[in-house]
Design a protein around this motif. Structure first.
Motif, PDB file in Angstrom:
ATOM      1  N   ALA A  57     -15.740  -3.451  -8.577  1.00 28.56           N
ATOM      2  CA  ALA A  57     -15.498  -2.960  -7.385  1.00 28.56           C
ATOM      3  C   ALA A  57     -14.144  -1.822  -7.833  1.00 28.56           C
ATOM      4  O   ALA A  57     -13.815  -0.842  -7.360  1.00 28.56           O
ATOM      5  N   ARG A  61     -13.299   1.923  -7.577  1.00 28.30           N
ATOM      6  CA  ARG A  61     -12.774   3.316  -6.441  1.00 28.30           C
ATOM      7  C   ARG A  61     -11.461   4.115  -7.637  1.00 28.30           C
ATOM      8  O   ARG A  61     -11.189   4.227  -7.065  1.00 28.30           O
ATOM      9  N   LEU A 156      -8.966  10.456  -2.416  1.00 28.73           N
ATOM     10  CA  LEU A 156      -9.182  10.063  -3.170  1.00 28.73           C
ATOM     11  C   LEU A 156      -8.290  10.534  -4.783  1.00 28.73           C
ATOM     12  O   LEU A 156      -7.404  11.285  -5.339  1.00 28.73           O
ATOM     13  N   ARG A 164      -2.670   6.794  -7.658  1.00 25.90           N
ATOM     14  CA  ARG A 164      -4.198   5.911  -6.971  1.00 25.90           C
ATOM     15  C   ARG A 164      -4.694   4.678  -7.042  1.00 25.90           C
ATOM     16  O   ARG A 164      -4.140   4.210  -6.315  1.00 25.90           O
ATOM     17  N   ILE A 167      -2.025   3.077  -4.935  1.00 26.70           N
ATOM     18  CA  ILE A 167      -3.302   2.821  -2.921  1.00 26.70           C
ATOM     19  C   ILE A 167      -4.482   2.107  -3.577  1.00 26.70           C
ATOM     20  O   ILE A 167      -4.716   1.670  -2.280  1.00 26.70           O
ATOM     21  N   ARG A 170      -2.771  -1.639  -3.418  1.00 27.35           N
ATOM     22  CA  ARG A 170      -2.025  -2.310  -1.999  1.00 27.35           C
ATOM     23  C   ARG A 170      -3.296  -2.095  -0.995  1.00 27.35           C
ATOM     24  O   ARG A 170      -3.639  -2.687  -0.458  1.00 27.35           O
ATOM     25  N   ASP A 171      -3.724  -0.772  -0.354  1.00 28.02           N
ATOM     26  CA  ASP A 171      -4.397  -0.766   0.387  1.00 28.02           C
ATOM     27  C   ASP A 171      -5.769  -1.609   0.410  1.00 28.02           C
ATOM     28  O   ASP A 171      -6.103  -1.408   1.867  1.00 28.02           O
ATOM     29  N   LEU A 172      -6.447  -0.778  -0.716  1.00 29.28           N
ATOM     30  CA  LEU A 172      -7.901  -1.370  -1.194  1.00 29.28           C
ATOM     31  C   LEU A 172      -8.271  -2.958  -1.638  1.00 29.28           C
ATOM     32  O   LEU A 172      -9.117  -3.740  -1.060  1.00 29.28           O
ATOM     33  N   THR A 177       2.971  -5.311  -2.230  1.00 22.75           N
ATOM     34  CA  THR A 177       3.998  -4.251  -3.078  1.00 22.75           C
ATOM     35  C   THR A 177       4.430  -4.955  -4.618  1.00 22.75           C
ATOM     36  O   THR A 177       4.001  -3.755  -5.877  1.00 22.75           O
ATOM     37  N   ARG A 192       6.545   1.609  -4.173  1.00 22.90           N
ATOM     38  CA  ARG A 192       6.725   1.657  -2.436  1.00 22.90           C
ATOM     39  C   ARG A 192       6.336   3.568  -2.379  1.00 22.90           C
ATOM     40  O   ARG A 192       5.981   4.545  -1.645  1.00 22.90           O
ATOM     41  N   ILE A 195       2.770   4.926  -2.907  1.00 22.18           N
ATOM     42  CA  ILE A 195       2.020   4.209  -1.826  1.00 22.18           C
ATOM     43  C   ILE A 195       2.335   5.506  -0.902  1.00 22.18           C
ATOM     44  O   ILE A 195       1.495   6.491   0.259  1.00 22.18           O
ATOM     45  N   SER A 196       3.491   5.898  -0.340  1.00 25.46           N
ATOM     46  CA  SER A 196       4.145   6.302   0.720  1.00 25.46           C
ATOM     47  C   SER A 196       3.690   7.792   0.502  1.00 25.46           C
ATOM     48  O   SER A 196       2.958   8.740   1.194  1.00 25.46           O
ATOM     49  N   ARG A 199      -0.360   8.265   0.704  1.00 29.00           N
ATOM     50  CA  ARG A 199      -0.901   7.887   2.266  1.00 29.00           C
ATOM     51  C   ARG A 199      -1.065   8.916   3.245  1.00 29.00           C
ATOM     52  O   ARG A 199      -1.162   9.190   3.547  1.00 29.00           O
ATOM     53  N   ALA A 200       0.762  10.215   2.607  1.00 23.81           N
ATOM     54  CA  ALA A 200       0.618  11.118   3.507  1.00 23.81           C
ATOM     55  C   ALA A 200      -0.638  12.404   3.126  1.00 23.81           C
ATOM     56  O   ALA A 200      -1.053  12.725   3.480  1.00 23.81           O
ATOM     57  N   ILE A 202      -3.572  11.824   1.667  1.00 24.73           N
ATOM     58  CA  ILE A 202      -4.504  11.419   2.554  1.00 24.73           C
ATOM     59  C   ILE A 202      -4.703  11.430   3.325  1.00 24.73           C
ATOM     60  O   ILE A 202      -5.709  11.856   3.851  1.00 24.73           O
TER      61      ILE A 202
END
Lengths: 218, 266
Positions: A57, A61, A156, A164, A167, A170-172, A177, A192, A195-196, A199-200, A202
Motif C-alpha cells: 500500500a 501510494r 501527488l 511526497r 505527505i 504523515r497524511d496517508l 511527524t 514539517r 508537509i506544509s 499540502r499547499a 495539493i
C-alpha cells in the motif's frame, strides 16, 4: 520453521485488540526477526505475510501504479533479507521497514523516471477526468472514483520526492511527524516544512481541478 | 492577534495538527475572528479529506503469494551463491590456503621488482658501466667500435636515443627486452641485406669486421666476433653490434657484457 502450539496461540492472541495484544505482537515479530536473522526462510515468510499489505500500500501510494508498487515491495523485502543481520534487536522494525520501502520506491522512481509519463492537469482534462466529476449517474460511481484517484495521483506527482514521501507517511499512513522524520532521516522541522509545502501544492492542484470542472459545467 | 498573511502560512500545518503548541492558540483565535482565513482553513481541510480518499485497490492475495515466492527464491539463490562460493574454497586446508596466498604475493612482488629493474634510470646504468670499466681495464671498449662504424659511413645504423627529462630513457624498456632476446639467440635475427653486403663464404652472423667506406661490411671469417643486429620499431633505425665472442678476464659471458654496454650506449 515449524511453529509450536504456544507460538500459534501467541499469534492468535496478536490478532486481538488492545495494548497487551500489541505487545505480544511486537514480541512475536522480534522472535521472527531473530529466526530470520539465523537464516530461517519460514520466519522471513512470516514477516512478509505480516507486513506485505502495508508495504504494498505504501509503495502504491508512493509510485501510483500497482506494477511498479509490486516491484518495489519485492525489492524492499529482498533488502530486508539482505540487511536483516544489521538490524539491531529492540529497534523499531516498522520504522526500519518503512525506510527500506521509501528507498526502494525512490530507486524505482528514478529508474523509471524517463519512461514515466507524469499526468498533468491538462492531460487529465483531456482524458475526461473532470467530465466524470460532473456525472451524477450512480452507475458511473466506480468510474468517478477511479478518475478521482487519477486526479489525486496527478496532484501527488506535482510534489517533490521528499514532499511526497513526507505527505504519504504523515497524511496517508498516519505516522507522527517525529516518526516520519526518523524514517526519512531528516529533522522534524524539515519534515514539517515539506508537509506544509506539500499540502499547499495539493490544495492548489485541487482548486485548479474544481475551477476547471466548474468551467465545464457552465 | 496574528496577521492574515502569517496565518495563511501556518494553515497547512494547523489543519493537520502539526503546528507548535505555542503557535496554535494564536491561529485558532485568528480563525474565530477572520472569515476569509476561516474559509481558507475549510478549503485546506477539504483538500486533506480529498487526499485521504487516495486508497490503494484491493490487492489480489494470489499475487501476494507469488511475490513472496519470488522473494524467497531470490533470497535463497543469493544465499546459495555465497554458500557455494565458500564451499568451493572449503576443501583447501588453511595452511595450504595461506601458502597459496603467500605464493601469489611473492609472484606479484617479483613481477614488480622485475618491472622496476627494467625501468632503471640512466644514472643507474651509468654506474653499472663505470663499475664494469673499473673491474677490467684491459677489456676493449666496444663503444669506440660504434663510433668507428659511424665514421666509416654507416651513419644512421646506430640509433641515437632521445633521453627524457628526469633521466629515463624513452621506450628503452621494449628495446632492452629485444636486446636481451637478441643476445640470447643472435642467429635468429636475419641479416639485413640492404645495409650489409656479405662476401660469399663469409658468415654474417658469425663474422665481423670493420666497415668499408661504401657502407658494406666485410667480415673476415677468421675473426672471432659476434654480430648482433636489431631492427627497432623505426624502419630507419637498426642497431648493429660487433663484439668479441669471448672476453678474457671477464666474470660475465661476453654476450651479457655486451648487452650491458649496449644498454649504456642507449
Amino acid at each position: 520453521m515449524q511453529l509450536d502450539a504456544s507460538e500459534t496461540l501467541l499469534m492468535t492472541d496478536c490478532l486481538g485488540l488492545g495494548e497487551p495484544a500489541r505487545e505480544k505482537a511486537a514480541e512475536f515479530t522480534s522472535l521472527l526477526i531473530e529466526r530470520a536473522k539465523e537464516g530461517d526462510t519460514d520466519a522471513l515468510e512470516q514477516i512478509m505475510i505480516r507486513y506485505e499489505q502495508r508495504v504494498l500500500a505504501t509503495a502504491w501510494r508512493m509510485l501510483g501504479n500497482e506494477a511498479d508498487a509490486r516491484d518495489a515491495a519485492q525489492e524492499a523485502f529482498l533488502r530486508v533479507h539482505k540487511y536483516l543481520k544489521s538490524f539491531r534487536t529492540g529497534e523499531d522494525f516498522t520504522g526500519w521497514l518503512y525506510r527500506i520501502v521509501i528507498n526502494a520506491c525512490r530507486d524505482s522512481r528514478r529508474r523509471n523516471f524517463r519512461n514515466r509519463q507524469f499526468a498533468s492537469l491538462e492531460a487529465e482534462l483531456e482524458a475526461g477526468a473532470c467530465d466524470a466529476l460532473r456525472s451524477t449517474d450512480d452507475h458511473e460511481a466506480a468510474a468517478i472514483r477511479s478518475q478521482q484517484q487519477a486526479l489525486i495521483r496527478a496532484a501527488l506527482d506535482t510534489l517533490t520526492e521528499k514532499e511526497r514521501a513526507a505527505i504519504v507517511m504523515r497524511d496517508l499512513e498516519g505516522l507522527a511527524t517525529e516518526e516520519v522524520a526518523r524514517i526519512l532521516g531528516s529533522s522534524a522541522t524539515t519534515v514539517r516544512s515539506q508537509i506544509s509545502s506539500g499540502r499547499a501544492k495539493i490544495k492548489l492542484y485541487r482548486d485548479r481541478v474544481l475551477k476547471a470542472s466548474k468551467r465545464g459545467l457552465a | 492577534m496574528k496577521h492574515c498573511t502569517q496565518v495563511e502560512k501556518l494553515l497547512p500545518l494547523y489543519v493537520g495538527g502539526d503546528l507548535d503548541r505555542e503557535a496554535e492558540p494564536g491561529v485558532k483565535s485568528h480563525l474565530a475572528a477572520c472569515r476569509s482565513c476561516a474559509a481558507l482553513a475549510e478549503e485546506f481541510v477539504a483538500s486533506q479529506q480529498w487526499l485521504r480518499s487516495y486508497a490503494p485497490p484491493a490487492f489480489d492475495s494470489d499475487s501476494f503469494a507469488a511475490s513472496r515466492r519470488g522473494v524467497l527464491e531470490q533470497s535463497t539463490r543469493r544465499g546459495r551463491s555465497w554458500v557455494m562460493f565458500a564451499r568451493s574454497w572449503a576443501p583447501i586446508p588453511r595452511p595450504a590456503m595461506a601458502m597459496l596466498v603467500i605464493a601469489i604475493l611473492i609472484g606479484i612482488l617479483i613481477a614488480v621488482v622485475t618491472f622496476n629493474r627494467d625501468a632503471l634510470p640512466v644514472s643507474d646504468s651509468a654506474d653499472l658501466n663505470a663499475k664494469h670499466q673499473s673491474n677490467d681495464k684491459t677489456t676493449p671498449s666496444t663503444v669506440p667500435a660504434i663510433e668507428e662504424h659511424q665514421a666509416a659511413g654507416a651513419e644512421g645504423l646506430i640509433p641515437t636515443m632521445v633521453r627524457q627529462p628526469g633521466g629515463k630513457r624513452s621506450s628503452h624498456g621494449t628495446i632492452q627486452s629485444v636486446l636481451k632476446l637478441a643476445a640470447l639467440v643472435p642467429m635468429v635475427l636475419p641479416p639485413v641485406s640492404n645495409t650489409i653486403d656479405s662476401e660469399p663464404g663469409q658468415s654474417i652472423a658469425h663474422g665481423a669486421g670493420s666497415s668499408d667506406a661504401g657502407g658494406a661490411d666485410t667480415i673476415p671469417a677468421d675473426t672471432d666476433m659476434l654480430r648482433i643486429e636489431i631492427q627497432t620499431g623505426n624502419p630507419e633505425i637498426r642497431i648493429i653490434w660487433f663484439t668479441p665472442k669471448a672476453l678474457d678476464g671477464l666474470e660475465k659471458p661476453a654476450t651479457e657484457t655486451s648487452i650491458e654496454l649496449i644498454q649504456e650506449t642507449l
